[in-house]
Design a protein around this motif. Structure first.
Motif, short mmCIF file in Angstrom:
data_model
loop_
_atom_site.label_atom_id
_atom_site.label_comp_id
_atom_site.label_asym_id
_atom_site.label_seq_id
_atom_site.Cartn_x
_atom_site.Cartn_y
_atom_site.Cartn_z
N PRO A 43 -7.62 -4.85 2.55
CA PRO A 43 -7.60 -3.70 3.48
C PRO A 43 -8.20 -4.02 4.85
CG PRO A 43 -8.45 -3.05 1.33
CD PRO A 43 -8.39 -4.54 1.32
N SER A 102 -4.32 -6.27 5.89
CA SER A 102 -3.75 -5.00 6.35
C SER A 102 -4.17 -4.68 7.78
CB SER A 102 -4.17 -3.87 5.39
OG SER A 102 -3.59 -4.06 4.12
N TRP A 142 -1.82 -3.71 11.02
CA TRP A 142 -2.08 -2.61 11.95
C TRP A 142 -1.98 -3.09 13.39
CZ3 TRP A 142 -6.25 -1.77 15.42
CH2 TRP A 142 -6.37 -0.47 15.90
N ALA A 154 2.96 -8.93 4.93
CA ALA A 154 3.30 -7.63 4.35
C ALA A 154 3.68 -7.77 2.89
CB ALA A 154 4.43 -6.99 5.15
N VAL A 166 0.50 -8.34 0.74
CA VAL A 166 -0.21 -7.07 0.53
C VAL A 166 0.51 -6.23 -0.50
CG1 VAL A 166 -0.93 -4.91 1.62
CG2 VAL A 166 -1.25 -7.08 2.82
N GLU A 199 -0.95 -5.04 -4.10
CA GLU A 199 -1.05 -3.62 -4.42
C GLU A 199 -0.48 -3.33 -5.80
OE1 GLU A 199 -1.12 -0.94 -0.43
OE2 GLU A 199 0.82 -1.85 -0.91
N ARG A 205 -4.07 -0.60 1.84
CA ARG A 205 -3.82 -0.49 3.29
C ARG A 205 -4.74 0.51 3.97
NH1 ARG A 205 1.60 -2.57 4.79
NH2 ARG A 205 2.51 -3.45 2.90
N ASN A 237 -7.77 2.08 5.69
CA ASN A 237 -8.87 1.46 6.42
C ASN A 237 -9.48 2.51 7.35
OD1 ASN A 237 -10.52 0.03 8.19
ND2 ASN A 237 -9.22 -1.78 8.18
#
Length: 350
Positions: free
Chosen positions: A291, A295, A299, A312, A315, A319, A327, A329
């Motif tokens: 995160p 992630s 962002w 991506a 992640v 997950e 993701r 945060n």
């Protein structure tokens, strides 16, 4: 100097021992109180630093901050959302704070909490921790490595030389100066290394097996690391930064010569600095480094025309494997991505 260390996992007590070995007075505070149980005025270290060093325990945050010359915040990034407001409320305006590692622009999140104070001490951003550490017992830590260099910046950006001088005085490592605190936020190698190791060793983690982290930096795992590294480098370049390579980060932490990542992992293992990987699903390799690392990169990349498909995908797979959102945060909620250049340069409300 008198250093107040906030955080009593492994890094906090080890950093306190390192500072004490350099002649400073160290005070340790545990946010939960559990991390300082069993400490009685001293901490023993072994490995890259060996000896027994004085270490005073503070019972409360205000006591920890009283008469301090500098503060080191050394907690996992997932503790920042709850802890930063407590520190912002208690800390005197003139006291400098070093955040290690300064993941996800934590120094700016701290700035936002103190915007009404006006003139105040700078906030320091360290790309990673001054050393690596494992807690062996309440009063004993193992320090596999003391880093030779850690990228450093400050809020406001003009205070970076002051913060670099402070960090070197406390811990001894070189402090390559970064343009602003976004570079250290990108420079930490842990999110890439740890996420790749967690993904490729998920069943070992789930079964609680003992597995040697550096020996399992296999060619396949290192191909994933290199792919994630390439996307991070492209993001950094698009934002106007250069970040250390994974090979340079491993060299700084271990001293082994730079080379192929798999060869470096094998060399670290052979040097006696080997450590075991995580053996439970509640590991910061995922709960912190995804995160507040991978992630966070996504962002930053959003809306900037930087494609990060492998990041991506990593992640997304983690997950699924961990069965949770990786993701979210909260540190980013108070920050305006479009206004970052000014905030990084000037700070907030200074």
């Amino acid at each position: 100097m008198r250093l107040s260390v906030l955080g009593a996992g492994a890094i906090g007590p080890a950093a306190a021992a390192l500072a004490a070995s350099r002649g400073h007075e160290a005070v340790l505070w545990s946010p939960s109180g559990r991390g300082t149980m069993g400490l009685d005025g001293r901490i023993a270290a072994e490995g890259a630093l060996s000896g027994v060093f004085p270490l005073r325990v503070a019972q409360g945050l205000e006591e920890a901050l009283a008469s301090a010359d500098a503060v080191l915040l050394a907690v996992p990034a997932y503790a920042f959302p709850a802890l930063l407001p407590r520190i912002a409320q208690a800390m005197p305006a003139g006291l400098p704070l070093l955040i290690a590692p300064a993941a996800s622009l934590a120094p700016l999140a701290f700035e936002a909490l103190r915007a009404g104070l006006g003139p105040r001490a700078p906030v320091g951003a360290l790309a990673t921790t001054p050393l690596t550490a494992r807690r062996l017992a309440p009063d004993r830590v193992r320090i596999p490595a003391i880093r030779a260099a850690v990228d450093v910046a400050a809020v406001p950006a003009a205070a970076t030389p002051e913060i670099a001088t402070l960090a070197t005085a406390l811990f001894g490592h070189a402090c390559p100066a970064a343009p602003d605190v976004l570079q250290p936020a990108l420079a930490n190698a842990n999110p890439i290394i740890h996420a790749a190791l967690a993904l490729t060793n998920a069943t070992r983690i789930e079964r609680g097996e003992a597995w040697p982290q550096y020996e399992l930096m296999t060619e396949a795992t290192c191909r994933l690391m290199s792919a994630l590294e390439a996307e991070r480098a492209a993001l950094a370049a698009a934002l106007g930064y250069v970040v250390p390579t994974l090979a340079e980060a491993l060299h700084r932490a271990s001293g082994v010569p730079q080379g192929r990542l798999a060869a470096m992992g094998a060399a670290i293992a052979a040097s006696g600095r080997a450590v075991l990987g995580p053996a439970e699903m509640e590991t910061r390799y995922v709960t912190e480094d995804v995160p507040y690392g991978l992630s966070f990169y996504l962002w930053l990349a959003a809306g900037r025309g930087v494609a990060m498909p492998r990041t991506a995908a990593t992640v997304a797979v983690l997950e699924v494997l961990w069965g949770r959102d990786l993701r979210a945060n909260p540190l980013l909620e108070a920050l305006d991505a479009a206004g970052l250049p000014r905030l990084l340069r000037e700070g907030i409300g200074r």
